[in-house]
Design a protein around this motif. Structure first.
Motif, PDB file in Angstrom:
ATOM      1  N   LEU A  17      43.234  46.352  36.944  1.00 46.77           N
ATOM      2  CA  LEU A  17      42.542  47.689  36.673  1.00 46.77           C
ATOM      3  C   LEU A  17      43.323  48.502  38.441  1.00 46.77           C
ATOM      4  O   LEU A  17      42.848  49.272  38.343  1.00 46.77           O
ATOM      5  CB  LEU A  17      41.058  47.028  37.896  1.00 46.77           C
ATOM      6  CG  LEU A  17      40.449  46.318  36.337  1.00 46.77           C
ATOM      7  CD1 LEU A  17      39.207  45.577  36.510  1.00 46.77           C
ATOM      8  CD2 LEU A  17      40.363  47.098  35.312  1.00 46.77           C
ATOM      9  N   ALA A  90      35.259  45.813  39.516  1.00 47.92           N
ATOM     10  CA  ALA A  90      35.142  45.380  38.077  1.00 47.92           C
ATOM     11  C   ALA A  90      34.658  46.449  37.494  1.00 47.92           C
ATOM     12  O   ALA A  90      33.643  46.923  36.403  1.00 47.92           O
ATOM     13  CB  ALA A  90      35.389  44.071  37.548  1.00 47.92           C
ATOM     14  N   THR A 123      38.475  44.726  30.985  1.00 44.55           N
ATOM     15  CA  THR A 123      37.759  44.976  32.111  1.00 44.55           C
ATOM     16  C   THR A 123      36.320  44.290  31.718  1.00 44.55           C
ATOM     17  O   THR A 123      35.887  43.723  32.239  1.00 44.55           O
ATOM     18  CB  THR A 123      36.580  46.735  32.553  1.00 44.55           C
ATOM     19  OG1 THR A 123      38.713  47.542  32.319  1.00 44.55           O
ATOM     20  CG2 THR A 123      36.109  47.185  34.007  1.00 44.55           C
TER      21      THR A 123
END
Length: 132
Positions: A17, A90, A123
């Motif tokens: 990420l 996240a 994710t």
């Protein structure tokens, strides 16, 4: 450092990420005009056609915050064994990806929407791992 090895999947996904969103945010900052021009064309025949600069800025904020917090989550995990910042990163990543997905669907760019889902799956999996 032991916390990172005990939470290796979370660590790798947080790094994923961080790389994804920091690069994307940086690209939007460096090539704002290019991104804006492309998106104006992409959304020209949609209800979003007059909101492109605001949408681009909103996505830029969400992506950059997600990338920074994901990176901070790795550092926090290494130092304290906790990843609260990474969890927030996240969540913001999911929000950013859902915004992008909505835009692609509204613009009827179904291949683009499919690509967003490829990023959304890991994710959401990260959020699942962090819930445990």
């Amino acid at each position: 450092m032991q916390a990172i090895t005990q939470h290796l999947p979370e660590s790798f996904l947080l790094l994923f990420l961080a790389i994804t969103f920091l690069q994307s945010g940086l690209d939007k900052i460096i090539d704002w005009k290019g991104n804006l021009g492309w998106l104006r064309g992409h959304f020209a025949k949609t209800p979003f056609k007059n909101l492109v600069p605001q949408m681009l800025f909103t996505v830029l904020l969400a992506e950059t915050a997600s990338g920074v917090l994901s990176l901070a989550g790795i550092i926090e995990l290494a130092l304290t064994g906790d990843y609260s910042l990474g969890y927030i990163g996240a969540v913001l990543g999911c929000i950013a990806l859902l915004m992008l997905l909505l835009g692609q669907r509204i613009a009827r760019d179904y291949d683009g929407a499919r690509t967003i889902v490829i990023y959304l799956i890991p994710t959401i999996f990260l959020l699942y791992l962090m819930q445990a």
